[in-house]
Scaffold this motif. Structure first.
Motif, mmCIF file in Angstrom:
data_model
loop_
_atom_site.group_PDB
_atom_site.id
_atom_site.type_symbol
_atom_site.label_atom_id
_atom_site.label_comp_id
_atom_site.label_asym_id
_atom_site.label_seq_id
_atom_site.Cartn_x
_atom_site.Cartn_y
_atom_site.Cartn_z
ATOM 1 N N GLY A 241 23.513 34.935 54.669
ATOM 2 C CA GLY A 241 24.709 34.137 54.890
ATOM 3 C C GLY A 241 25.798 34.423 53.879
ATOM 4 N N GLY A 242 25.563 35.386 53.005
ATOM 5 C CA GLY A 242 26.543 35.756 51.982
ATOM 6 C C GLY A 242 26.090 36.996 51.250
ATOM 7 N N LYS A 243 26.154 36.986 49.939
ATOM 8 C CA LYS A 243 25.698 38.092 49.102
ATOM 9 C C LYS A 243 24.189 38.266 49.225
ATOM 10 C CE LYS A 243 24.681 40.630 45.426
ATOM 11 N NZ LYS A 243 24.680 42.085 45.498
ATOM 12 N N SER A 244 23.732 39.506 49.336
ATOM 13 C CA SER A 244 22.297 39.808 49.351
ATOM 14 C C SER A 244 21.944 40.668 48.145
ATOM 15 C CB SER A 244 21.922 40.572 50.623
ATOM 16 O OG SER A 244 22.215 39.841 51.781
ATOM 17 N N PRO A 245 20.709 40.576 47.670
ATOM 18 C CA PRO A 245 20.296 41.474 46.592
ATOM 19 C C PRO A 245 20.371 42.943 47.010
ATOM 20 C CG PRO A 245 18.808 39.610 46.759
ATOM 21 C CD PRO A 245 19.699 39.544 47.954
ATOM 22 N N GLN A 246 20.080 43.226 48.289
ATOM 23 C CA GLN A 246 20.216 44.568 48.849
ATOM 24 C C GLN A 246 20.556 44.412 50.323
ATOM 25 O OE1 GLN A 246 20.322 47.887 47.849
ATOM 26 N NE2 GLN A 246 20.821 48.084 50.018
ATOM 27 N N ARG A 247 21.829 44.485 50.638
ATOM 28 C CA ARG A 247 22.315 44.138 51.971
ATOM 29 C C ARG A 247 21.910 45.140 53.064
ATOM 30 N NH1 ARG A 247 25.456 40.492 55.438
ATOM 31 N NH2 ARG A 247 26.188 41.832 57.103
ATOM 32 N N THR A 248 22.216 46.406 52.894
ATOM 33 C CA THR A 248 22.142 47.361 54.006
ATOM 34 C C THR A 248 20.848 48.160 54.012
ATOM 35 O OG1 THR A 248 23.339 49.003 52.671
ATOM 36 C CG2 THR A 248 24.655 47.586 54.111
ATOM 37 N N TRP A 249 20.298 48.363 55.239
ATOM 38 C CA TRP A 249 19.041 49.080 55.427
ATOM 39 C C TRP A 249 19.115 49.961 56.670
ATOM 40 C CZ3 TRP A 249 14.726 48.455 52.171
ATOM 41 C CH2 TRP A 249 14.880 47.470 51.185
ATOM 42 N N THR A 250 18.277 50.974 56.701
ATOM 43 C CA THR A 250 18.185 51.824 57.882
ATOM 44 C C THR A 250 16.728 52.217 58.107
ATOM 45 O OG1 THR A 250 19.009 53.840 58.977
ATOM 46 C CG2 THR A 250 18.634 53.961 56.596
#
Length: 451
Positions: free
Chosen positions: A252-261
Motif C-alpha cells: 500500500g506504499g513503500k516496500s522493502p523490495q518493490r519490484t520482482w520478475t
C-alpha cells in the motif's frame, strides 16, 4: 430534415430501443465525445466520456485499446459492475460484459478478446471469462443482440482451495492467464526455509506468503508458477515476450523490495530492481520487450518555521504530513532527493537502470509508462500534470494540467500500441472536482516527426 437523415434517425432509434430493452451486454449509450483545449498547454484533449458516471481507466500495467485500435475499454457505473467500450472516433459507448467482473480487465493484443475474472456461484470460486468483442460490436451496431452466453465463454474455474484473487494478467501468447493465489495454497509450494514477511508500514499490508498460478484459457488447465514470502500485487505479463511476469511486493506504499520478475515455469525469480533502503520505488509497468518503467520517488519535503512546505529533503525525523502519501515518518527514511529519483527504466536483459527524467520539485513523477518503440516516456505527478519525455534527448514537455488535485484518482497515463497517443483519466470537466472521464492525449506532431 432530409429523407436520408430521417432514415438514419429511425435506424438509431430502433437500435437504441432494442439494446435498451435488452439492458445487458451490447447495450449502447449516446456519444459524449468532446475535444477540449487544455487551458494551460493548449493541447487538444479528446474526452471520450464527459459526464459523471463513475468512469475509470484500466490500470497502466495492462492494455487499454482493443487489438484493432478502435475501442477503449474502461470501468464505469453506467451499469453497476460492468465494463464499457468507447469508440475513439465516433464516441459510441457499448456495454461489453454481463454478469459482472472482479479485478483487472485484460485485453488481448492479437485478437478482439477481453478476459477477466468473476465470482462463480460456489463460495471462493472464480471463473475466467472470455468475451468475443468483435461479435458484441457487430451485433450491437445491428441492434440484434443474442443471449450473453453467445459472447461470453467460461475459460475455466479456479478451485476454492486456491484462494484465487482478481489481480490477473494475460500472457503475450494469449493462451495463459496469470493470477494471485492465497496464503494456504502458496505455502504448499514455498521452498523450505523461506522467510515469511510480516506486515510492513502504516497500512499493515505486505504479509505473506502469496503465490501466482496460471490457467490455460483454451483448456482450463491450472499450474502453479511461484510462491513468495510476501503479499503479491500488480501482476503483469510482458506483452512482447511470452512467459515473462513482473509483479510487486504490495504494502500500500513503500516496500522493502518493490519490484520482482519470474518466468511462467517458476524459474528466474529475482528482484527486478534491487532497491536501497532510502529509495521509494513504485508503479512499475512493462513498456517494451526488454524494459520496465517505474517511479523512484522524491517525495520528502522541507517543513519551514512559517508552515510552508517546499520541494526538497526533509530534516531527519521530520514528519511533514500532507496530501501526498509517504510524507510521514511511518514509512521510514525513503524518497529523498539527495539520491537520484525520477522516471526510471530498467532493462530486463542487461539489468541496467537509467533515469529518463524528473520534475524539478515536489514529489516527482508517480505513475509512469512508455511507448513500445522506446522513443517516449510519460508520467503524472501529484498535481495531476502529465509530462512527456523524449528518451533520446531527455527533453520534458508538459502535455496537460488542470486535472484537479481533488480528483478521485491520478491520471494513470498509458501509451497506445502505436506510440502516438496516451490515455488518461481526468476530472477536468467534473463539477464536483472528483468524477473522472476517459481522455486521449496526443503526442505532439513535431515530436512524432523526430528521428
Amino acid at each position: 430534415m432530409t429523407s436520408s437523415s430521417l432514415l438514419r434517425a429511425a435506424v438509431c432509434a430502433a437500435i437504441c430501443f432494442t439494446t435498451a430493452a435488452h439492458a445487458g451486454i451490447g447495450q449502447r449509450f449516446p456519444s459524449e465525445r468532446k475535444v477540449v483545449k487544455d487551458p494551460v498547454t493548449g493541447t487538444e484533449l479528446t474526452f471520450l466520456t464527459s459526464t459523471p458516471k463513475g468512469d475509470s481507466k484500466i490500470y497502466p500495467t495492462h492494455p487499454q485499446w482493443t487489438s484493432d485500435g478502435q475501442w477503449v475499454i474502461f470501468r464505469s457505473k453506467r451499469v453497476e459492475g460492468e465494463a464499457m467500450a468507447v469508440n475513439e472516433k465516433t464516441g459510441d459507448i457499448v456495454q461489453v460484459t454481463e454478469g459482472g467482473y472482479t479485478g483487472m480487465l485484460n485485453l488481448a493484443r492479437k485478437s478482439m478478446k477481453l478476459y477477466f475474472m468473476r465470482p462463480a456461484a460456489e463460495k471462493d470460486v472464480l471463473q475466467i471469462v472470455e468475451v468475443d468483442l468483435a461479435a458484441v460490436f457487430r451485433d450491437s451496431a445491428a441492434g440484434k443482440m443474442k443471449p450473453a452466453a453467445t459472447y461470453q465463454r467460461i475459460s475455466g474455474t479456479t478451485p476454492a482451495a486456491l484462494g484465487a484473487g482478481g489481480d490477473m494478467a494475460l500472457d503475450a501468447d494469449e493462451e495463459w492467464a496469470y493470477f494471485r493465489v492465497g496464503k494456504e495454497e502458496a505455502a504448499k509450494h514455498l521452498p523450505a526455509g523461506s522467510k515469511i514477511e510480516e506486515a510492513f508500514g502504516p497500512r499493515k499490508m505486505g504479509a505473506g506468503p502469496n503465490g501466482i498460478a496460471r490457467m490455460n484459457v483454451k483448456t482450463g488447465e491450472i499450474r502453479h508458477v511461484v510462491s513468495v514470502g510476501f503479499q503479491i500485487g500488480h501482476i503483469q505479463a510482458n506483452l512482447y515476450n511470452p512467459g515473462e511476469i513482473v509483479f510487486c511486493w504490495e504494502t500500500g506504499g513503500k516496500s522493502p523490495q518493490r519490484t520482482w520478475t519470474v518466468m511462467a515455469d517458476g524459474s528466474g525469480l529475482r528482484p527486478l530492481y534491487p532497491e536501497a533502503p532510502y529509495e521509494w520505488v513504485t508503479h512499475e509497468a512493462v513498456i517494451t520487450k526488454d524494459e520496465v518503467a517505474m517511479a523512484i520517488m522524491g517525495h520528502r519535503q522541507i517543513a519551514h518555521e512559517d508552515g510552508r512546505k517546499t520541494g526538497g529533503v526533509a530534516a531527519p525525523g521530520t514528519d511533514v504530513g500532507g496530501a501526498n502519501p509517504g510524507q510521514d515518518a511511518a514509512w521510514g527514511n525513503a524518497g529523498t532527493r539527495e539520491k537520484p529519483t525520477g522516471l526510471a527504466i530498467v532493462n530486463l536483459r542487461t539489468r541496467e537502470m537509467t533515469i529518463a527524467g524528473q520534475t524539478p520539485s515536489g514529489s516527482g513523477l508517480w505513475h509512469v509508462h512508455g511507448s513500445p518503440d522506446g522513443r517516449f516516456a510519460v508520467g503524472d505527478d501529484f498535481s495531476r500534470t502529465l509530462w512527456l519525455i523524449d528518451r533520446k534527448t531527455r527533453e520534458m514537455k508538459m502535455l496537460t494540467t488542470g486535472h484537479k488535485t481533488t480528483a478521485a484518482d491520478h491520471p494513470h497515463p498509458t501509451f497506445s500500441a502505436d506510440g502516438t497517443k496516451i490515455e488518461i483519466q481526468s476530472a477536468m470537466l467534473s463539477e464536483d472536482g472528483k468524477a473522472m472521464n476517459i481522455v486521449v492525449v496526443p503526442v505532439p506532431a513535431d515530436w512524432l516527426k523526430r528521428k
